[in-house]
Design a protein around this motif. Structure first.
Motif, PDB file in Angstrom:
ATOM      1  N   ASP A  75       0.813  -1.214   0.000  1.00  9.53           N
ATOM      2  CA  ASP A  75       0.000   0.000   0.000  1.00  9.53           C
ATOM      3  C   ASP A  75       0.851   1.271   0.000  1.00  9.53           C
ATOM      4  OD1 ASP A  75      -2.269  -1.494  -0.052  1.00  9.53           O
ATOM      5  OD2 ASP A  75      -3.060  -0.826   1.876  1.00  9.53           O
ATOM      6  N   GLN A  96       0.855   4.014  -2.984  1.00  7.54           N
ATOM      7  CA  GLN A  96       0.464   5.391  -2.724  1.00  7.54           C
ATOM      8  C   GLN A  96       1.572   6.367  -3.105  1.00  7.54           C
ATOM      9  OE1 GLN A  96      -1.085   5.792   1.269  1.00  7.54           O
ATOM     10  NE2 GLN A  96      -2.507   4.101   1.009  1.00  7.54           N
ATOM     11  N   ILE A 114      -2.923  10.735   0.461  1.00  3.53           N
ATOM     12  CA  ILE A 114      -3.761   9.776  -0.261  1.00  3.53           C
ATOM     13  C   ILE A 114      -4.969   9.420   0.592  1.00  3.53           C
ATOM     14  CG2 ILE A 114      -3.887   7.520  -1.369  1.00  3.53           C
ATOM     15  CD1 ILE A 114      -2.074   9.586  -2.767  1.00  3.53           C
ATOM     16  N   TRP A 115      -6.123   9.650   0.040  1.00  2.24           N
ATOM     17  CA  TRP A 115      -7.399   9.397   0.731  1.00  2.24           C
ATOM     18  C   TRP A 115      -7.859   7.983   0.393  1.00  2.24           C
ATOM     19  CZ3 TRP A 115     -10.757  12.731   3.570  1.00  2.24           C
ATOM     20  CH2 TRP A 115     -12.070  12.304   3.713  1.00  2.24           C
ATOM     21  N   ARG A 116      -8.168   7.193   1.409  1.00  3.65           N
ATOM     22  CA  ARG A 116      -8.745   5.861   1.205  1.00  3.65           C
ATOM     23  C   ARG A 116     -10.260   6.031   1.056  1.00  3.65           C
ATOM     24  NH1 ARG A 116      -5.684   1.327   2.828  1.00  3.65           N
ATOM     25  NH2 ARG A 116      -7.637   0.242   3.304  1.00  3.65           N
ATOM     26  N   PHE A 140      -7.872   4.316  -3.886  1.00  4.36           N
ATOM     27  CA  PHE A 140      -6.937   5.319  -3.410  1.00  4.36           C
ATOM     28  C   PHE A 140      -7.180   6.577  -4.242  1.00  4.36           C
ATOM     29  CE2 PHE A 140      -3.535   1.990  -2.086  1.00  4.36           C
ATOM     30  CZ  PHE A 140      -4.277   1.704  -0.948  1.00  4.36           C
ATOM     31  N   ARG A 141      -7.114   7.703  -3.579  1.00  4.60           N
ATOM     32  CA  ARG A 141      -7.431   8.949  -4.270  1.00  4.60           C
ATOM     33  C   ARG A 141      -6.439  10.031  -3.904  1.00  4.60           C
ATOM     34  NH1 ARG A 141     -12.492  13.011  -3.960  1.00  4.60           N
ATOM     35  NH2 ARG A 141     -11.189  14.841  -3.723  1.00  4.60           N
TER      36      ARG A 141
END
Length: 276
Positions: free
Chosen positions: A58, A62, A85-87, A267-268
């Motif tokens: 992860d 990311q 990184i936004w989940r 992921f964003r």
């Protein structure tokens, strides 16, 4: 020459699939330029294959996402997260979940409308798709305007949304520092080449700034909300694991259909525009 047209038919997924590898976008200036052309002058959204990143842990995945975002602009922190990184996952036990933290429909919106300059790009990398539902929908600024002009009262709606000032207020669920006032921005919903819209943010704004509310403004945003609900009925696209969706947040609205399980994960990254 890069083809920036998208087959729309009965779909609300105004996204250009691009066959280039994600590594080329990371390393080659021409590939990056092609991506920018599609995002800034074409449909406003693209689809890339980043499935090779799924083999990474992860943290490394990311980090690659951050590298890509920093090629496009500057990756910025969002909300109360420790990482940029936004989940994006369902959080049913959260007291005030955002659209992305719920499993029901997330209606069409742009992000961070309550800031003077919202982030320009949103990058979504699908890690675990929903087993049922969860299709993404993307509506370009151009297609929205064209469809509104076809309505009997469409030009009136466009005029109100373009020429009036609307208050956009942040939701308390995104507020990092409770000692400071919630961010609020006053701006039109539409311009010739951009859109700023989140129905909840405008309603929160009217609550905080009732002097900016009028009958014609309420009429226009309710008409827009109803119009956008029609596009929610169209076909969207469920991102496969490893697919990456990049959206120009100034030029396209995004939405998501409800999904039936709580294991969906993306992921964003949020990317600010480069300084001119």
């Amino acid at each position: 020459m890069l083809n920036t047209q998208v087959d729309q038919s009965d779909s609300t997924f105004d996204v250009l699939p691009m066959s280039m590898s994600i590594e080329k976008v990371l390393t080659e200036d021409q590939s990056l330029a092609d991506v920018r052309t599609a995002l800034d002058k074409g449909s406003g959204s693209i689809l890339l294959d980043a499935s090779q990143w799924l083999d990474l842990c992860d943290v490394d995945c990311q980090n690659e996402l951050i590298k890509l975002g920093n090629r496009l602009g500057k990756v910025v922190q969002r909300g109360k997260t420790e990482s940029p990184i936004w989940r994006v996952e369902s959080k049913p036990d959260k007291a005030m979940p955002s659209f992305s933290e719920q499993s029901n429909d997330a209606p069409f919106h742009t992000d961070a409308s309550y800031y003077p300059a919202p982030m320009k790009y949103l990058i979504f990398l699908s890690i675990t798709p929903a087993s049922q539902g969860g299709e993404n929908l993307i509506l370009s600024h151009r297609r929205l305007l064209d469809s509104l002009r076809e309505k009997e009262n469409g030009r009136e709606i466009i005029s109100i949304l373009s020429q009036s000032e609307f208050p956009f207020s942040m939701s308390p669920s995104f507020h990092v520092d409770s000692s400071k006032e919630l961010p609020l921005e006053v701006a039109p919903v539409l311009s010739d080449d951009s859109i700023r819209f989140q129905i909840k943010a405008i309603r929160n704004g009217f609550h905080r700034k009732p002097e900016l509310m009028s009958t014609k403004k309420v009429y226009a945003i309710e008409q827009l909300e109803s119009h956008l609900a029609g596009f929610m009925k169209n076909r969207g696209e469920k991102l496969k694991a490893g697919q990456m969706l990049i959206v120009n947040n100034w030029r396209a609205l995004h939405a998501r259909k409800a999904f039936g399980n709580e294991k969906r994960l993306l992921f964003r990254a949020s990317v600010e525009a480069e300084l001119e």
